[in-house]
Design an enzyme around this catalytic site. Structure first.
Site, PDB file in Angstrom:
ATOM      1  N   LYS A  83      70.225  59.640  -1.924  1.00 24.48           N
ATOM      2  CA  LYS A  83      70.014  59.625  -3.104  1.00 24.48           C
ATOM      3  C   LYS A  83      69.963  60.792  -3.871  1.00 24.48           C
ATOM      4  O   LYS A  83      69.645  62.037  -3.394  1.00 24.48           O
ATOM      5  CB  LYS A  83      68.449  59.185  -3.473  1.00 24.48           C
ATOM      6  CG  LYS A  83      67.822  58.382  -4.430  1.00 24.48           C
ATOM      7  CD  LYS A  83      66.361  58.020  -4.381  1.00 24.48           C
ATOM      8  CE  LYS A  83      65.971  57.009  -5.307  1.00 24.48           C
ATOM      9  NZ  LYS A  83      64.432  56.500  -5.142  1.00 24.48           N
TER      10      LYS A  83
HETATM   11  O1  G3P Z   1      61.398  55.349  -6.176  1.00 29.37           O
HETATM   12  C1  G3P Z   1      61.977  55.590  -7.328  1.00 29.37           C
HETATM   13  C2  G3P Z   1      61.075  54.827  -8.598  1.00 29.37           C
HETATM   14  O2  G3P Z   1      60.809  53.487  -8.400  1.00 29.37           O
HETATM   15  C3  G3P Z   1      59.643  55.677  -8.859  1.00 29.37           C
HETATM   16  O3  G3P Z   1      58.863  54.829  -9.436  1.00 29.37           O
HETATM   17  O4  G3P Z   1      56.388  54.402  -9.924  1.00 29.37           O
HETATM   18  O5  G3P Z   1      57.178  56.700  -9.312  1.00 29.37           O
HETATM   19  O6  G3P Z   1      57.733  55.678 -11.725  1.00 29.37           O
HETATM   20  P1  G3P Z   1      57.527  55.287 -10.048  1.00 29.37           P
END
Ligand code: G3P
Length: 218
Positions: A83
């Site tokens: 990633k």
């Molecule tokens: O892991 C990537 C993404 O899904 C993170 O989401 O909840 O931190 O906005 P969030």
């Protein structure tokens, strides 16, 4: 539509993997930090729990550093997906890694233009963050619609739209309606997808009526 679990919590991953509904896992530095455990140990354990791609994010911000870290992460397991953030150096690293056949998930995508660049860089996945856009009164699912529409114009693109930053089942259903390839879901959202009060009520009524027959299926 593929469902990835968006967590580094190995207990949650193990529990959900047992459903047979989990196609992969995404992690990020914040999710790994929450475990309080060494990253490479957590990553190795996750890669043993699921066969699908496990996204492990580099923490360097320069291309050379990203490539160095990618080598270390790739050595952990065969299903590691690297990633990288949607920056110039992230795109350069993506280009170099994808040219070698390494699976790359380009993350922190917030615009169609960024998604287009990730596809041109040969990304396996691009991760538009719908919840974080909604959080600031933008329309996260509009971004998904735009990206899916743009990618459909270029069949040569091999990049899959991986809907991330999912906050609730509505995001999942709308992403599926739009034709996104993958949604990465916090464990709680996966469990919410299953539940409906009428299902619970209907099952309770079935079992109550069955109990009255005094029969068993044996
Ligand atoms: O892991 C990537 C993404 O899904 C993170 O989401 O909840 O931190 O906005 P969030």
């Amino acid at each position: 539509m593929k469902f990835f679990v968006d967590t580094a919590d190995v207990a949650e991953i193990a529990d959900l993997a047992a459903t047979g509904l989990v196609d992969g896992v995404t992690t990020n530095p914040s999710l790994v930090a929450k475990t309080g455990r060494p990253f490479l140990d957590v990553l190795a354990e996750i890669c043993r729990l699921v066969d699908g791609p496990v996204s492990a994010e580099v923490t360097a911000t320069d291309q050379a550093g990203m490539l160095r870290e990618a080598e270390r992460l790739l050595a952990v397991a065969k299903n590691v997906c690297i990633k990288v953030p949607l920056t110039i150096d992230g795109l350069k690293a993506c280009r170099a890694l994808s040219a070698r056949g390494v699976a790359v998930n380009v993350t922190l995508c917030f615009s169609p233009a960024q998604a287009l660049l990730a596809a041109k860089a040969g990304a396996t996945f691009v991760s538009p963050f719908v919840g974080r856009l909604d959080d600031v009164a933008h329309d996260g699912m509009r971004l998904i619609a735009d990206i899916v529409q743009i990618f459909r114009n270029y069949p040569a693109f091999r990049t899959e739209v991986l809907v991330a930053s999912v906050r609730h089942p509505g995001h999942v259903v709308e992403a599926a309606r739009l034709g996104a390839h993958v949604a990465t879901l916090p464990p709680a959202v996966i469990r919410q997808l299953v539940r409906h009060p009428l299902t619970d009520k209907g099952l309770e009524a079935f079992l109550a009526d069955w109990a009255k027959t005094g029969q068993i299926i044996a």
